[in-house]
Design an enzyme around this catalytic site. Structure first.
Site, PDB file in Angstrom:
ATOM      1  N   LYS A  49      31.195  49.161  35.990  1.00 54.56           N
ATOM      2  CA  LYS A  49      31.491  48.552  37.299  1.00 54.56           C
ATOM      3  C   LYS A  49      30.361  47.580  37.608  1.00 54.56           C
ATOM      4  CE  LYS A  49      32.642  47.784  41.633  1.00 54.56           C
ATOM      5  NZ  LYS A  49      33.816  46.924  41.993  1.00 54.56           N
TER       6      LYS A  49
ATOM      7  N   CYS B 278      30.986  36.871  43.004  1.00 48.51           N
ATOM      8  CA  CYS B 278      30.096  37.430  44.018  1.00 48.51           C
ATOM      9  C   CYS B 278      29.970  36.449  45.191  1.00 48.51           C
ATOM     10  CB  CYS B 278      28.735  37.772  43.432  1.00 48.51           C
ATOM     11  SG  CYS B 278      28.133  36.561  42.288  1.00 48.51           S
TER      12      CYS B 278
HETATM   13  C1  LIG Z   1      34.645  40.635  45.464  1.00 47.18           C
HETATM   14  C2  LIG Z   1      33.272  41.240  45.329  1.00 47.18           C
HETATM   15  C3  LIG Z   1      33.150  42.467  46.219  1.00 47.18           C
HETATM   16  C4  LIG Z   1      32.255  40.221  45.784  1.00 47.18           C
HETATM   17  C5  LIG Z   1      32.991  41.547  43.852  1.00 47.18           C
HETATM   18  C6  LIG Z   1      33.593  42.828  43.302  1.00 47.18           C
HETATM   19  C7  LIG Z   1      35.077  42.779  43.136  1.00 47.18           C
HETATM   20  C8  LIG Z   1      35.918  43.610  43.832  1.00 47.18           C
HETATM   21  C9  LIG Z   1      35.438  44.584  44.849  1.00 47.18           C
HETATM   22  O1  LIG Z   1      34.537  45.414  44.533  1.00 47.18           O
HETATM   23  O2  LIG Z   1      36.003  44.518  45.966  1.00 47.18           O
HETATM   24  N1  LIG Z   1      37.275  43.575  43.643  1.00 47.18           N
HETATM   25  C10 LIG Z   1      37.845  42.704  42.752  1.00 47.18           C
HETATM   26  O3  LIG Z   1      39.089  42.663  42.575  1.00 47.18           O
HETATM   27  N2  LIG Z   1      37.041  41.871  42.029  1.00 47.18           N
HETATM   28  C11 LIG Z   1      35.677  41.864  42.195  1.00 47.18           C
HETATM   29  O4  LIG Z   1      34.979  41.075  41.507  1.00 47.18           O
END
Ligand SMILES: CC(C)(C)CCc1c(C(=O)O)[nH]c(=O)[nH]c1=O
Length: 312
Positions: A44, A131
């Site tokens: 993750k 990010c």
């Molecule tokens: C969107 C962020 C929270 C900045 C990064 C982590 C992430 C998330 C998340 O942890 O919400 N969900 C996704 O579908 N793609 C991602 O890259």
């Protein structure tokens, strides 16, 4: 047919792996991936300090896929670095898991990558460019100047294999600009695509959204996104230096979807929504379905058709 895949000088039994974020938050989940039929696996995305993430419900399955606004919950960078270093010691002959990084700022990304560079980690690192940026500006990968600035700083010190996870682009001008920037750097790969940003799913019965964060807005995955994923895989495959490989992510639910990603130019294949729904047994199903399609078409290896999508 053989699904053996060479990627960044490493041999994999098959091209399938989890998409970062799915089934990879805890050591238990990571170990389940390690013991599954997946050819590889990834952690993750981690930040320096552990994060609880957004309030639940923050993931929702729909008939055609998923919507999520997890908010980057993770056990913190050290938890995952300790895990991968321990894995290297315990499985010297196996390929080390991929390591995903998603700092909440440029400086945090640089700090985490410097720590990886200075560590004994001998695997592949994935920098999540979805990010956040400074408030009021779009996610990093949609801010081309900041992306170029970040990659310049990263490659001034980072010498281990590094790929970037990209959100989908929808305009040829963006494919061109993004590719021209990425081609300036010794990237190992680009991973297309991250979830399609800020979709909205409505529940007819309750007349409400289905996830709590962001008034129900969230990243879309699954069947909804396959045409966009294939376009981004193909768009970068045809624009990037051949030294920059492609990981295909998005809408892989069957062996056919996997074949289509490979035909568009992908080398490794990441599974998110379908893995969330089905669990790690999805990998055994996918590799058998892909093998059947290859046998029917008379292919004995993936190299025979990777990237060979025809135009009309
Ligand atoms: C969107 C962020 C929270 C900045 C990064 C982590 C992430 C998330 C998340 O942890 O919400 N969900 C996704 O579908 N793609 C991602 O890259």
């Amino acid at each position: 047919a053989s699904l053996r895949t060479e990627f960044l000088g490493r041999q994999y039994e098959n091209p399938f792996m989890n998409a970062s974020g799915v089934h990879c938050l805890t050591i238990d989940e990571l170990e389940e991936l390690s013991n599954s039929k997946a050819g590889a696996f990834i952690t993750k995305s981690s930040t320096e300090v552990e994060r609880e993430g957004n309030p639940e419900p923050r993931y929702y399955s729909t008939p055609l896929g998923s919507i999520n606004s997890m908010g980057l919950p993770n056990r913190g960078f050290k938890y995952y670095l300790d895990y991968v270093l321990d894995y290297q010691d315990k499985h010297p002959a196996a390929n080390t898991p991929f390591f995903s990084v998603a700092g909440m700022s440029i400086d945090e990304n640089l700090k985490l990558l410097r720590a990886i560079q200075d560590s004994a980690f001998d695997g592949v690192t994935e920098l999540n460019l979805s990010c956040p940026n400074v408030p009021g500006k779009p996610q990093l990968a949609y801010d081309f100047e900041v992306t170029e600035e970040l990659l310049s700083k990263v490659f001034s010190f980072f010498k281990k294999p590094l790929g970037v996870k990209l959100p989908p682009y929808f305009d040829f001008a963006h494919f061109d600009t993004a590719a021209s920037i990425l081609n300036k750097f010794p990237l190992a790969y680009v991973n297309c695509i991250n979830s399609v940003g800020n979709g909205l799913y409505v529940d007819l019965e309750t007349e409400s959204v289905v996830i709590k964060p962001k008034n129900g807005f969230g990243g879309i995955g699954g069947e909804y996104v396959k045409p966009t994923a294939l376009a981004n895989v193909r768009g970068f495959y045809t624009r990037l230096n051949s030294s920059i490989k492609i990981i295909g992510t998005g809408g892989i639910r069957t062996g056919q979807d996997a074949f289509e990603h490979l035909l568009c130019g992908a080398t490794m294949l990441q599974v998110g929504t379908e893995l969330y729904e089905e669990g790690v047994s999805v990998f055994e199903r996918l590799l058998h379905e892909l093998e059947d399609i290859m046998n029917k078409k008379g292919y004995t290896s993936i190299d025979e058709f990777r990237g060979k999508l025809s135009s009309l």
